[in-house]
Write a protein that holds these residues in place. Structure first.
Motif, PDB file in Angstrom:
ATOM      1  N   SER A  56       0.970  -1.290  -0.081  1.00 29.16           N
ATOM      2  CA  SER A  56       0.069   0.031   0.086  1.00 29.16           C
ATOM      3  C   SER A  56       0.880   1.422   0.179  1.00 29.16           C
ATOM      4  O   SER A  56       0.615   2.273  -0.608  1.00 29.16           O
ATOM      5  CB  SER A  56      -0.735  -0.102   1.188  1.00 29.16           C
ATOM      6  OG  SER A  56      -1.821  -0.929   1.303  1.00 29.16           O
ATOM      7  N   ASP A  57       1.740   1.365   0.743  1.00 34.26           N
ATOM      8  CA  ASP A  57       2.769   2.654   0.946  1.00 34.26           C
ATOM      9  C   ASP A  57       3.544   2.538  -0.365  1.00 34.26           C
ATOM     10  O   ASP A  57       3.711   3.838  -0.802  1.00 34.26           O
ATOM     11  CB  ASP A  57       3.700   2.290   2.104  1.00 34.26           C
ATOM     12  CG  ASP A  57       3.109   2.808   3.403  1.00 34.26           C
ATOM     13  OD1 ASP A  57       1.960   3.442   3.492  1.00 34.26           O
ATOM     14  OD2 ASP A  57       3.479   2.356   4.347  1.00 34.26           O
ATOM     15  N   SER A  58       3.847   1.651  -1.222  1.00 36.33           N
ATOM     16  CA  SER A  58       4.525   1.550  -2.316  1.00 36.33           C
ATOM     17  C   SER A  58       3.757   2.152  -3.500  1.00 36.33           C
ATOM     18  O   SER A  58       4.251   3.009  -4.246  1.00 36.33           O
ATOM     19  CB  SER A  58       5.151   0.198  -2.793  1.00 36.33           C
ATOM     20  OG  SER A  58       5.982  -0.286  -1.631  1.00 36.33           O
ATOM     21  N   ALA A  59       2.344   1.728  -3.437  1.00 37.71           N
ATOM     22  CA  ALA A  59       1.305   2.333  -4.365  1.00 37.71           C
ATOM     23  C   ALA A  59       1.078   3.778  -4.055  1.00 37.71           C
ATOM     24  O   ALA A  59       1.324   4.536  -5.216  1.00 37.71           O
ATOM     25  CB  ALA A  59       0.213   1.437  -4.097  1.00 37.71           C
ATOM     26  N   ARG A  60       1.284   4.202  -2.861  1.00 38.10           N
ATOM     27  CA  ARG A  60       1.251   5.649  -2.814  1.00 38.10           C
ATOM     28  C   ARG A  60       2.420   6.333  -3.207  1.00 38.10           C
ATOM     29  O   ARG A  60       2.255   7.228  -3.939  1.00 38.10           O
ATOM     30  CB  ARG A  60       1.238   6.029  -1.240  1.00 38.10           C
ATOM     31  CG  ARG A  60       0.658   7.256  -0.642  1.00 38.10           C
ATOM     32  CD  ARG A  60       0.857   7.603   0.961  1.00 38.10           C
ATOM     33  NE  ARG A  60       0.432   6.708   1.446  1.00 38.10           N
ATOM     34  CZ  ARG A  60      -0.991   6.493   2.026  1.00 38.10           C
ATOM     35  NH1 ARG A  60      -1.746   7.410   1.568  1.00 38.10           N
ATOM     36  NH2 ARG A  60      -1.209   5.458   2.895  1.00 38.10           N
ATOM     37  N   VAL A  74      10.874   5.960  -9.717  1.00 39.65           N
ATOM     38  CA  VAL A  74      10.525   4.891  -8.631  1.00 39.65           C
ATOM     39  C   VAL A  74      10.214   3.512  -9.267  1.00 39.65           C
ATOM     40  O   VAL A  74       9.268   2.704  -8.779  1.00 39.65           O
ATOM     41  CB  VAL A  74       9.089   5.347  -7.890  1.00 39.65           C
ATOM     42  CG1 VAL A  74       9.236   6.643  -7.050  1.00 39.65           C
ATOM     43  CG2 VAL A  74       7.973   5.603  -8.920  1.00 39.65           C
ATOM     44  N   ALA A  75      10.718   3.173 -10.434  1.00 37.83           N
ATOM     45  CA  ALA A  75      10.603   1.940 -11.003  1.00 37.83           C
ATOM     46  C   ALA A  75      10.959   0.891  -9.967  1.00 37.83           C
ATOM     47  O   ALA A  75      10.298  -0.312  -9.983  1.00 37.83           O
ATOM     48  CB  ALA A  75      11.448   1.911 -12.282  1.00 37.83           C
ATOM     49  N   PRO A  76      11.936   0.989  -9.152  1.00 38.43           N
ATOM     50  CA  PRO A  76      12.559  -0.178  -8.374  1.00 38.43           C
ATOM     51  C   PRO A  76      11.133  -0.480  -7.174  1.00 38.43           C
ATOM     52  O   PRO A  76      11.180  -1.537  -6.903  1.00 38.43           O
ATOM     53  CB  PRO A  76      13.699   0.597  -7.400  1.00 38.43           C
ATOM     54  CG  PRO A  76      14.300   1.484  -8.560  1.00 38.43           C
ATOM     55  CD  PRO A  76      13.297   2.059  -9.255  1.00 38.43           C
ATOM     56  N   VAL A  77      10.458   0.894  -6.637  1.00 44.01           N
ATOM     57  CA  VAL A  77       9.244   0.230  -5.977  1.00 44.01           C
ATOM     58  C   VAL A  77       8.348  -0.045  -6.651  1.00 44.01           C
ATOM     59  O   VAL A  77       7.747  -0.978  -6.014  1.00 44.01           O
ATOM     60  CB  VAL A  77       8.934   1.883  -5.469  1.00 44.01           C
ATOM     61  CG1 VAL A  77       7.683   1.877  -4.663  1.00 44.01           C
ATOM     62  CG2 VAL A  77      10.037   2.852  -4.790  1.00 44.01           C
ATOM     63  N   MET A  82       5.201  -5.140  -7.395  1.00 34.01           N
ATOM     64  CA  MET A  82       4.775  -6.444  -8.109  1.00 34.01           C
ATOM     65  C   MET A  82       5.029  -7.765  -7.610  1.00 34.01           C
ATOM     66  O   MET A  82       4.240  -8.510  -7.480  1.00 34.01           O
ATOM     67  CB  MET A  82       5.102  -6.208  -9.673  1.00 34.01           C
ATOM     68  CG  MET A  82       4.675  -5.118 -10.238  1.00 34.01           C
ATOM     69  SD  MET A  82       5.245  -5.095 -12.144  1.00 34.01           S
ATOM     70  CE  MET A  82       4.464  -6.573 -12.730  1.00 34.01           C
ATOM     71  N   MET A  83       6.134  -7.905  -6.941  1.00 30.61           N
ATOM     72  CA  MET A  83       6.470  -9.095  -6.556  1.00 30.61           C
ATOM     73  C   MET A  83       5.989  -9.298  -5.229  1.00 30.61           C
ATOM     74  O   MET A  83       5.568 -10.689  -4.841  1.00 30.61           O
ATOM     75  CB  MET A  83       8.285  -9.135  -6.507  1.00 30.61           C
ATOM     76  CG  MET A  83       8.869 -10.259  -5.742  1.00 30.61           C
ATOM     77  SD  MET A  83       9.062 -10.575  -4.043  1.00 30.61           S
ATOM     78  CE  MET A  83      10.414  -9.331  -3.704  1.00 30.61           C
ATOM     79  N   SER A 178      13.240  -3.989 -14.181  1.00 29.05           N
ATOM     80  CA  SER A 178      14.654  -4.327 -13.709  1.00 29.05           C
ATOM     81  C   SER A 178      15.660  -3.424 -14.448  1.00 29.05           C
ATOM     82  O   SER A 178      16.557  -3.029 -13.782  1.00 29.05           O
ATOM     83  CB  SER A 178      14.965  -5.654 -13.943  1.00 29.05           C
ATOM     84  OG  SER A 178      14.236  -6.472 -13.013  1.00 29.05           O
ATOM     85  N   SER A 179      15.193  -3.017 -15.821  1.00 30.65           N
ATOM     86  CA  SER A 179      16.087  -2.183 -16.452  1.00 30.65           C
ATOM     87  C   SER A 179      16.372  -0.790 -15.789  1.00 30.65           C
ATOM     88  O   SER A 179      17.255   0.076 -16.047  1.00 30.65           O
ATOM     89  CB  SER A 179      15.628  -2.101 -18.039  1.00 30.65           C
ATOM     90  OG  SER A 179      15.476  -3.219 -18.736  1.00 30.65           O
TER      91      SER A 179
END
Length: 266
Positions: A56-60, A74-77, A82-83, A178-179
């Motif tokens: 949830s916090d990551s979605a925010r 925020v691609a790493p987030v 997703m994982m 990942s890129s």
């Protein structure tokens, strides 16, 4: 029902979905002392809670960054989100063995960290934590539980985790993200713009991340919400999840389901 597609309209609805589910998340978190988990899921409840809050916090973070035009940053987030959404399904499906697998995988990672610390010249000899972890690893090796071994192998590798739940196509955007999580050509050109003469112009903002981030963040948030709600006594999110799923335009049950395990020797 609106159409779920790779389109601006879906992305706008996805932001609505994220906002609504985050409001529900904050409401539940504010009264967390009164949360009741179903008895059959008590072993996984603490981990499920923590992962649901992380998702949830990551979605925010993803939603706010996208609104500000910083989606790729925020691609790493997004990748982690997703994982963990798939891991929520893995956790509830695996029960107590999955909780043990989290411990087993974490112990392996901690031992690697200790090895790295020694290589860096840190004086960690005789550390009580290392002795405790090595004892736990040795105990598992002496009497391995096949379910825990399988689940540990799955959780340590995202491709295997997603394959176990029939989500091979879902692994593709994860790999793409990942890129933007490593030192690649994608990040090297993120703040550049190709000119008509073949050179590069500098940018002060990253390239637009497109529509995928907010759309799939909304999907992952619905998935994680469904899984978390399924282990709660009074299903406090069920009605809102039905509403936002319809608003997004998603049909059917989108919760990851484990594929049937193959019998030994097959």
């Amino acid at each position: 029902m609106p159409e779920f597609a790779h389109a601006e309209a879906t992305a706008r609805r996805a932001l609505d979905v994220i906002d609504q589910l985050l409001t529900a998340r904050d409401r539940i978190a504010s009264g967390m002392d009164g949360i009741a988990f179903l008895r059959e899921h008590e072993s996984v409840a603490p981990v499920a809670w923590s992962w649901w809050m992380l998702i949830s916090d990551s979605a925010r973070v993803v939603a706010e960054a996208t609104k500000n035009g910083n989606g790729f940053v925020v691609a790493p987030v997004m990748r982690n989100l997703m994982m963990h959404a798939v891991a929520m399904a893995w956790l509830v499906d695996g029960g107590d063995a999955a909780v043990q697998a989290v411990d087993a995988y974490s112990d392996d990672q901690l031992l690697k960290l200790i090895t790295n610390a020694k290589q860096a010249g840190w004086d960690v000899e005789g550390d009580e934590v290392e002795a405790k972890v090595r004892s736990a690893v040795a105990e598992r090796a002496a009497s391995p539980d096949p379910d825990v071994v399988q689940l540990t192998n799955e959780i340590r590798n995202t491709a295997d985790l997603m394959a176990a739940f029939g989500l091979q196509e879902g692994y593709l955007p994860y790999r793409h993200l990942s890129s933007y999580s490593h030192t690649t050509r994608e990040t090297a050109q993120l703040y550049l713009h190709r000119t008509e003469t073949g050179g590069w112009a500098l940018r002060d903002k990253p390239r637009e991340s497109g529509l995928n981030d907010v759309i799939w963040t909304a999907v992952c948030l619905i998935q994680a919400g469904r899984i978390f709600d399924s282990i709660l006594g009074e299903r406090p999110l069920a009605a809102e999840l039905d509403q936002v799923t319809a608003h997004l335009g998603v049909l059917g049950d989108i919760v990851p389901q484990r594929r049937p395990r193959r019998a030994a020797g097959n």
